[in-house]
Design a protein around this motif. Structure first.
Motif, PDB file in Angstrom:
ATOM      1  N   LEU A 166       0.902  -1.171   0.079  1.00  0.00           N
ATOM      2  CA  LEU A 166       0.154   0.074  -0.018  1.00  0.00           C
ATOM      3  C   LEU A 166       0.934   1.169  -0.049  1.00  0.00           C
ATOM      4  N   PRO A 171       2.194   4.377   1.377  1.00  0.00           N
ATOM      5  CA  PRO A 171       2.212   5.383   2.608  1.00  0.00           C
ATOM      6  C   PRO A 171       2.373   6.748   2.103  1.00  0.00           C
ATOM      7  N   ASP A 193      -5.719   4.556  15.758  1.00  0.00           N
ATOM      8  CA  ASP A 193      -5.412   3.726  14.467  1.00  0.00           C
ATOM      9  C   ASP A 193      -7.036   3.834  13.680  1.00  0.00           C
ATOM     10  N   THR A 220      -3.595   4.594  -0.040  1.00  0.00           N
ATOM     11  CA  THR A 220      -3.575   3.726  -0.942  1.00  0.00           C
ATOM     12  C   THR A 220      -3.385   4.313  -2.436  1.00  0.00           C
ATOM     13  N   ARG A 252      -6.547   9.081   3.755  1.00  0.00           N
ATOM     14  CA  ARG A 252      -5.721   8.657   4.386  1.00  0.00           C
ATOM     15  C   ARG A 252      -5.890   8.165   5.688  1.00  0.00           C
ATOM     16  N   ARG A 267      -2.158   4.544  11.087  1.00  0.00           N
ATOM     17  CA  ARG A 267      -1.922   3.351  11.390  1.00  0.00           C
ATOM     18  C   ARG A 267      -0.430   2.947  12.028  1.00  0.00           C
ATOM     19  N   CYS A 271       1.358  -5.302  15.858  1.00  0.00           N
ATOM     20  CA  CYS A 271       0.257  -4.602  15.105  1.00  0.00           C
ATOM     21  C   CYS A 271      -1.049  -4.866  15.984  1.00  0.00           C
ATOM     22  N   GLN A 306      -4.257  -7.219  12.247  1.00  0.00           N
ATOM     23  CA  GLN A 306      -3.400  -6.475  11.344  1.00  0.00           C
ATOM     24  C   GLN A 306      -2.308  -7.108  11.157  1.00  0.00           C
ATOM     25  N   CYS A 334       2.101  -6.339   9.614  1.00  0.00           N
ATOM     26  CA  CYS A 334       3.043  -5.258   9.338  1.00  0.00           C
ATOM     27  C   CYS A 334       3.516  -5.553   7.981  1.00  0.00           C
ATOM     28  N   ILE A 377       3.145  -2.868   5.286  1.00  0.00           N
ATOM     29  CA  ILE A 377       3.239  -1.759   4.592  1.00  0.00           C
ATOM     30  C   ILE A 377       4.939  -1.526   4.683  1.00  0.00           C
ATOM     31  N   CYS A 433       1.488  -1.080   9.945  1.00  0.00           N
ATOM     32  CA  CYS A 433       0.511  -2.147   9.927  1.00  0.00           C
ATOM     33  C   CYS A 433      -0.607  -1.824   8.979  1.00  0.00           C
ATOM     34  N   THR A 434      -1.484  -2.829   8.572  1.00  0.00           N
ATOM     35  CA  THR A 434      -2.254  -2.816   7.887  1.00  0.00           C
ATOM     36  C   THR A 434      -3.324  -3.991   7.914  1.00  0.00           C
TER      37      THR A 434
END
Length: 272
Positions: free
Chosen positions: A8, A10, A201, A220, A232, A235, A248, A252, A254, A256, A268-269
């Protein structure tokens, strides 16, 4: 931040004297030889590729080395007649790192008068952290070449601070500047202020300063962010190379990664 093709994208890690990203801050500097000329140059802090030898973007002389000026003069940038930005040679003043100034040549040679109120900022090229830390040439211990003088190939020296950009508490920063962010591709960090209403978050944001300590603002796609309708989200920062540590939030991962920070810094995502 520029994402890898597999991640993704950032955005907006603050680079005000604070981080790799796309934030901008107003600044100014003067350009005619008249020391009373108003200053007016904008600075943007961002990551990017810069030539090893820089300083000549505005013509006539070199902002960093002073080449093109006679002995005893420095090269300074700012507004010229007609509203454009140019460079001119002028007699330097004694203003050093962080000292107040109100005209372009209100600083030592190799510096620029930026901000409102104006302060003297040392200029540098590419990733030349050594020049920023060279106290004999007006630098400071811990100085790194990080910022960008908009419209030029010249960068700015920024004071780094040893802190932990992934920690949500006890990150090594003072209460007045609680955020810790990475400000160079080499991994230098700096403390900075955070918004009073810092968000948690998943909250919408346009810049990392809007997020709580230890969180970064990521997006994204590469579209601009509108503060009235942020695209946006905040995170948790994490270490993508350390899969054994659960840093995370639940649900979620880690996942990204950033191109313009060290490999051990990511975000994190939600897991897919």
């Amino acid at each position: 931040m520029r994402p890898t093709p597999r991640a993704l994208a950032p955005f907006a890690l603050p680079l005000l004297l604070a981080a790799c990203g796309s934030n901008t801050t107003s600044g100014d500097a003067a350009v005619s030889g008249d020391a009373s000329t108003p200053r007016d140059v904008v600075i943007a802090y961002d990551a990017g590729n810069f030539p090893t030898n820089c300083g000549g973007s505005f013509g006539t002389c070199n902002l960093v080395t002073g080449a093109g000026c006679t002995a005893g003069q420095g090269c300074y940038a700012g507004r010229v007649d007609g509203g454009g930005v140019g460079a001119t040679c002028a007699t330097p003043a004694s203003g050093g790192w962080g000292q107040p100034c109100n005209t372009a040549n209100g600083c030592l040679a190799g510096f620029a008068c930026l901000g409102s109120p104006g302060v003297c900022v040392k200029l540098c090229c590419a990733d030349d952290d050594a020049s920023c830390a060279n106290t004999a040439a007006g630098g400071r211990a811990g100085g790194v070449c990080a910022g960008v003088l908009t419209g030029s190939d010249t960068r700015l020296c920024v004071q780094s601070t040893a802190c932990d950009p992934r920690a949500t508490a006890s990150n090594g920063c003072p209460a007045a500047q609680p955020r810790c962010d990475i400000i160079t591709v080499r991994g230098a960090t700096a403390c900075s202020a955070a918004n009073a209403d810092a968000r948690g978050d998943g909250a919408a944001c346009c810049a990392s300063a809007e997020c709580q300590v230890g969180l970064v603002c990521v997006g994204t796609d590469g579209s601009d962010c509108n503060a009235s309708a942020p695209n946006r989200v905040c995170r948790r920062a994490c270490d993508p190379t350390n899969v054994t540590t659960a840093s995370c939030p639940t649900g979620q991962a880690c996942a990204i990664r950033f191109l313009d920070t060290p490999e051990n810094y990511g975000a994190c995502t939600p897991a897919r």
